[in-house]
Design an enzyme around this catalytic site. Structure first.
Site, PDB file in Angstrom:
ATOM      1  N   THR A 116     -15.273  -9.041   8.596  1.00  0.00           N
ATOM      2  CA  THR A 116     -14.190  -9.094   9.581  1.00  0.00           C
ATOM      3  C   THR A 116     -12.847  -9.366   8.916  1.00  0.00           C
ATOM      4  O   THR A 116     -11.845  -8.737   9.244  1.00  0.00           O
ATOM      5  CB  THR A 116     -14.490 -10.187  10.637  1.00  0.00           C
TER       6      THR A 116
ATOM      7  N   PHE B 196      -8.294 -17.450  20.826  1.00  0.00           N
ATOM      8  CA  PHE B 196      -7.743 -16.151  20.421  1.00  0.00           C
ATOM      9  C   PHE B 196      -7.946 -15.051  21.462  1.00  0.00           C
ATOM     10  O   PHE B 196      -7.526 -13.910  21.256  1.00  0.00           O
ATOM     11  CB  PHE B 196      -8.364 -15.705  19.085  1.00  0.00           C
TER      12      PHE B 196
ATOM     13  N   ASN C  16      -7.949  -5.452  12.179  1.00  0.00           N
ATOM     14  CA  ASN C  16      -8.855  -5.021  11.111  1.00  0.00           C
ATOM     15  C   ASN C  16      -9.441  -3.624  11.312  1.00  0.00           C
ATOM     16  O   ASN C  16     -10.502  -3.310  10.829  1.00  0.00           O
ATOM     17  CB  ASN C  16      -9.950  -6.066  10.881  1.00  0.00           C
TER      18      ASN C  16
ATOM     19  N   ARG D 248     -22.194  -1.401   9.933  1.00  0.00           N
ATOM     20  CA  ARG D 248     -21.621  -2.730   9.683  1.00  0.00           C
ATOM     21  C   ARG D 248     -21.305  -2.905   8.198  1.00  0.00           C
ATOM     22  O   ARG D 248     -20.268  -3.452   7.841  1.00  0.00           O
ATOM     23  CB  ARG D 248     -22.584  -3.825  10.142  1.00  0.00           C
TER      24      ARG D 248
ATOM     25  N   LYS E  47      -9.742   0.829  16.196  1.00  0.00           N
ATOM     26  CA  LYS E  47      -8.853   0.026  17.031  1.00  0.00           C
ATOM     27  C   LYS E  47      -7.428   0.597  17.028  1.00  0.00           C
ATOM     28  O   LYS E  47      -7.113   1.488  16.223  1.00  0.00           O
ATOM     29  CB  LYS E  47      -8.864  -1.417  16.528  1.00  0.00           C
TER      30      LYS E  47
ATOM     31  N   HIS F 122     -14.164  -1.675  14.928  1.00  0.00           N
ATOM     32  CA  HIS F 122     -15.164  -2.542  15.562  1.00  0.00           C
ATOM     33  C   HIS F 122     -16.493  -1.804  15.548  1.00  0.00           C
ATOM     34  O   HIS F 122     -16.536  -0.589  15.735  1.00  0.00           O
ATOM     35  CB  HIS F 122     -14.783  -2.847  17.019  1.00  0.00           C
TER      36      HIS F 122
ATOM     37  N   ARG G 256     -12.640  -1.808   6.020  1.00  0.00           N
ATOM     38  CA  ARG G 256     -11.668  -2.897   6.178  1.00  0.00           C
ATOM     39  C   ARG G 256     -10.981  -3.253   4.872  1.00  0.00           C
ATOM     40  O   ARG G 256      -9.786  -3.550   4.863  1.00  0.00           O
ATOM     41  CB  ARG G 256     -12.342  -4.116   6.795  1.00  0.00           C
TER      42      ARG G 256
END
Length: 147
Positions: A91, A57, A112, A85, A9, A115, A102
Protein backbone atom coordinates in the site's frame (compact mmCIF):
# COMPACT_ATOMS: atom_id res chain seq x y z
CA UNK A 1 -11.16 -19.94 -12.54
CA UNK A 2 -10.68 -17.23 -9.92
CA UNK A 3 -11.79 -13.63 -10.48
CA UNK A 4 -10.79 -10.41 -8.75
CA UNK A 5 -11.68 -6.74 -8.79
CA UNK A 6 -8.98 -4.19 -9.62
CA UNK A 7 -9.40 -0.45 -9.99
CA UNK A 8 -7.09 2.24 -11.34
CA UNK A 9 -7.80 5.11 -8.95
CA UNK A 10 -8.37 8.77 -9.97
CA UNK A 11 -4.66 9.64 -9.68
CA UNK A 12 -3.77 6.83 -12.09
CA UNK A 13 -6.53 7.75 -14.54
CA UNK A 14 -5.69 11.46 -14.50
CA UNK A 15 -1.99 10.70 -15.05
CA UNK A 16 -2.80 8.56 -18.10
CA UNK A 17 -1.66 5.26 -16.59
CA UNK A 18 -4.60 3.00 -17.50
CA UNK A 19 -2.93 1.63 -20.63
CA UNK A 20 0.40 0.93 -18.96
CA UNK A 21 -1.25 -0.80 -16.00
CA UNK A 22 -3.55 -2.93 -18.16
CA UNK A 23 -0.56 -3.84 -20.38
CA UNK A 24 1.42 -5.05 -17.33
CA UNK A 25 -1.53 -7.16 -16.21
CA UNK A 26 -2.09 -8.70 -19.63
CA UNK A 27 1.62 -9.36 -20.19
CA UNK A 28 1.55 -11.42 -17.00
CA UNK A 29 -1.05 -13.65 -18.66
CA UNK A 30 -4.01 -12.44 -16.63
CA UNK A 31 -7.26 -12.16 -18.54
CA UNK A 32 -9.27 -8.91 -18.46
CA UNK A 33 -12.92 -10.01 -18.56
CA UNK A 34 -14.57 -6.65 -17.78
CA UNK A 35 -13.51 -3.03 -17.73
CA UNK A 36 -15.11 0.39 -17.66
CA UNK A 37 -14.33 4.02 -16.90
CA UNK A 38 -16.73 5.30 -14.26
CA UNK A 39 -17.26 8.16 -11.84
CA UNK A 40 -17.89 6.81 -8.35
CA UNK A 41 -20.50 8.69 -6.33
CA UNK A 42 -20.46 9.00 -2.54
CA UNK A 43 -23.00 6.20 -2.00
CA UNK A 44 -20.98 3.67 -4.01
CA UNK A 45 -17.73 4.85 -2.38
CA UNK A 46 -19.21 4.31 1.08
CA UNK A 47 -20.38 0.82 0.10
CA UNK A 48 -16.97 -0.01 -1.33
CA UNK A 49 -15.05 1.25 1.71
CA UNK A 50 -17.63 0.25 4.35
CA UNK A 51 -14.97 -1.41 6.52
CA UNK A 52 -13.29 1.99 6.99
CA UNK A 53 -16.38 3.91 8.18
CA UNK A 54 -15.51 5.74 11.40
CA UNK A 55 -11.76 5.67 10.84
CA UNK A 56 -9.89 9.00 10.86
CA UNK A 57 -8.96 8.79 7.16
CA UNK A 58 -12.45 7.82 5.92
CA UNK A 59 -13.59 11.25 4.67
CA UNK A 60 -10.30 11.85 2.84
CA UNK A 61 -10.58 8.40 1.25
CA UNK A 62 -14.14 9.07 0.06
CA UNK A 63 -13.16 12.52 -1.19
CA UNK A 64 -10.26 11.10 -3.16
CA UNK A 65 -12.04 8.14 -4.74
CA UNK A 66 -14.93 10.39 -5.85
CA UNK A 67 -12.62 13.19 -7.10
CA UNK A 68 -12.33 11.84 -10.64
CA UNK A 69 -12.97 8.83 -12.84
CA UNK A 70 -11.68 5.36 -12.05
CA UNK A 71 -11.07 2.41 -14.36
CA UNK A 72 -12.82 -0.62 -12.86
CA UNK A 73 -11.79 -4.11 -13.98
CA UNK A 74 -12.54 -7.76 -13.40
CA UNK A 75 -9.51 -9.99 -13.90
CA UNK A 76 -9.56 -13.76 -14.25
CA UNK A 77 -6.93 -16.46 -13.85
CA UNK A 78 -5.44 -19.07 -11.56
CA UNK A 79 -4.52 -17.45 -8.21
CA UNK A 80 -5.39 -14.07 -9.75
CA UNK A 81 -6.06 -12.40 -6.39
CA UNK A 82 -2.61 -13.24 -5.06
CA UNK A 83 -0.90 -12.45 -8.37
CA UNK A 84 -2.66 -9.08 -8.76
CA UNK A 85 -1.84 -8.10 -5.16
CA UNK A 86 1.81 -8.99 -5.71
CA UNK A 87 1.89 -6.98 -8.94
CA UNK A 88 0.37 -3.95 -7.19
CA UNK A 89 2.90 -3.92 -4.36
CA UNK A 90 2.52 -2.75 -0.78
CA UNK A 91 0.00 0.00 0.00
CA UNK A 92 2.82 2.40 0.85
CA UNK A 93 4.71 2.91 -2.43
CA UNK A 94 7.93 3.63 -0.51
CA UNK A 95 7.77 0.08 0.86
CA UNK A 96 6.66 -1.57 -2.40
CA UNK A 97 9.11 -3.88 -4.14
CA UNK A 98 10.82 -2.57 -7.27
CA UNK A 99 8.90 -3.44 -10.40
CA UNK A 100 5.48 -3.33 -8.75
CA UNK A 101 2.82 -0.92 -9.99
CA UNK A 102 2.89 1.18 -6.83
CA UNK A 103 6.69 1.32 -6.71
CA UNK A 104 6.79 2.52 -10.32
CA UNK A 105 3.85 4.92 -10.41
CA UNK A 106 2.66 5.93 -6.92
CA UNK A 107 4.08 8.62 -4.68
CA UNK A 108 1.92 8.55 -1.53
CA UNK A 109 0.02 5.96 0.50
CA UNK A 110 -3.23 7.89 0.07
CA UNK A 111 -2.67 8.35 -3.69
CA UNK A 112 -1.34 4.92 -4.62
CA UNK A 113 -2.79 4.52 -8.13
CA UNK A 114 -4.48 1.13 -7.80
CA UNK A 115 -6.83 -0.95 -5.66
CA UNK A 116 -7.28 -4.71 -5.71
CA UNK A 117 -9.43 -7.15 -3.77
CA UNK A 118 -7.59 -8.83 -0.91
CA UNK A 119 -9.63 -12.04 -0.63
CA UNK A 120 -12.12 -14.16 -2.55
CA UNK A 121 -14.91 -12.73 -0.37
CA UNK A 122 -13.98 -9.10 -1.04
CA UNK A 123 -13.49 -9.86 -4.74
CA UNK A 124 -17.02 -11.24 -5.00
CA UNK A 125 -18.48 -8.28 -3.08
CA UNK A 126 -16.57 -5.66 -5.08
CA UNK A 127 -17.32 -7.26 -8.45
CA UNK A 128 -21.03 -7.26 -7.57
CA UNK A 129 -20.83 -3.60 -6.49
CA UNK A 130 -19.25 -2.39 -9.73
CA UNK A 131 -20.45 -4.80 -12.44
CA UNK A 132 -23.66 -6.41 -13.65
CA UNK A 133 -23.28 -10.09 -14.61
CA UNK A 134 -23.80 -9.32 -18.33
CA UNK A 135 -20.78 -6.97 -18.28
CA UNK A 136 -18.37 -9.80 -17.43
CA UNK A 137 -17.35 -11.69 -20.54
CA UNK A 138 -15.96 -15.15 -21.11
CA UNK A 139 -13.56 -15.74 -24.00
CA UNK A 140 -10.46 -17.69 -24.97
CA UNK A 141 -7.14 -15.93 -25.42
CA UNK A 142 -4.64 -17.26 -27.92
CA UNK A 143 -1.93 -17.26 -25.23
CA UNK A 144 -3.96 -19.34 -22.76
CA UNK A 145 -2.12 -22.49 -23.78
CA UNK A 146 1.22 -20.83 -22.95
CA UNK A 147 0.57 -19.32 -19.53
Amino acid sequence: MEQTYVMVKPDGVERGLIGEIVAKIEKKGIKLVAGKLIQIDRKLAEQHYAEHIGKPFFEDLIGFITSGPVFAMVLEGDDVIKIARRMMGKTNPLEADAGTIRAEYAVHTNRNVIHGSDSPESAKREIQLFFEPHEILSYEKAVDIWV
